[in-house]
Design an enzyme around this catalytic site. Sequence first.
Site, PDB file in Angstrom:
ATOM      1  N   ASP A  82       0.918  -1.351  -0.056  1.00 33.06           N
ATOM      2  CA  ASP A  82       0.160   0.095   0.100  1.00 33.06           C
ATOM      3  C   ASP A  82       0.939   1.142   0.260  1.00 33.06           C
ATOM      4  O   ASP A  82       1.808   1.550   1.004  1.00 33.06           O
ATOM      5  CB  ASP A  82      -0.934   0.112   1.258  1.00 33.06           C
ATOM      6  N   HIS A  83       0.592   2.200  -0.736  1.00 35.78           N
ATOM      7  CA  HIS A  83       1.190   3.433  -0.966  1.00 35.78           C
ATOM      8  C   HIS A  83       2.780   3.255  -0.933  1.00 35.78           C
ATOM      9  O   HIS A  83       3.568   3.958  -0.245  1.00 35.78           O
ATOM     10  CB  HIS A  83       1.039   4.323   0.139  1.00 35.78           C
ATOM     11  N   HIS A 211      -9.529   4.651  -1.964  1.00 37.61           N
ATOM     12  CA  HIS A 211      -8.582   4.697  -0.782  1.00 37.61           C
ATOM     13  C   HIS A 211      -9.279   5.608   0.196  1.00 37.61           C
ATOM     14  O   HIS A 211     -10.284   6.376  -0.054  1.00 37.61           O
ATOM     15  CB  HIS A 211      -7.310   5.348  -0.969  1.00 37.61           C
TER      16      HIS A 211
END
Length: 309
Positions: A82-83, A211
């Site tokens: 994630d990210h 998100h």
Amino acid sequence: MALVTTTEMFKKAYEGGYAIGAFNVNNMEIIQGIVDAAREVNSPLILQVSAGARKYAKPAYLKKLVEAAIIDSDVDIALHLDHGDSFELCKQCIDDGFTSVMFDGSALDYEENIKVTKQVVEYAHAHGVVVEAELGKLAGVEDEVNVSAEDATYTDPDQAVDFVKRTGVDSLAIAIGTSHGAYKFQGEPKLDYERLEKITNLLPNFPIVLHGASTVIPEFVEMCNKYGGDIPGAQGVPEDMLRRAAKFGVCKINIDTDLRLALTGAIRKYLVENPSQFDPRKYLGEGRTAIREMVKHKIVDVLGCDNTL
């Protein structure tokens, strides 16, 4: 079952008009609670690891905990970064066995975002891994992500088409009004469904990601505050808004804040009501149970994703 990519999950979700839950993990109890919930309702699952989680729990521990979850359950699980904020981090996770990575180049200018995203895609696809990217900026704070409301920007639909075409990404996180953290809205919650529908029409059969989509469940906020917390005014995305988004090509909905609130609320309550207890298995067990029940509710009532295997 197996550690898989999100390709087949998203195909079924798009066709079925539901979304797959992508839940952030930080320790054993969180993973167990999430996986137990998915097993009970027979749902596929995305477990995602942020840069902050990698620093806290260490990559090797998280990978082995996910492997243990696969052995202990009968659900398909995708392991997702994630990210990811660099090609190097995405490459490291691909080499470590992740089946999906996100490169977040939303802080870069458009052409640089395309350049690095394409580099990640080329490496990932060569190793059988899928890639999520982000276009537009979500406001809020979560781990390494910190974007002010003034700097937040909604995703341009035409630019989204160009971005997907030029990078070859497998899914795209867009900005339509959600935000990271427990304070998502000031005033009435609102999502730009017109923008979402336009992006979906311009990118048919292409998986869209939301998100910052925790609902910030009031009962857990109240529990935290009742038992010594200080979280005033927290507000998330209403559940009916997320159900509606799943009808417009949103195949992946990220949930992190709700996990934190459920775990923290349950632990606070247990420790206040049982002041003589100091066995971490007791209070962490309560947190794990709270996560399991909350995730079941998310999968069935919000995402509409139960019994789909």
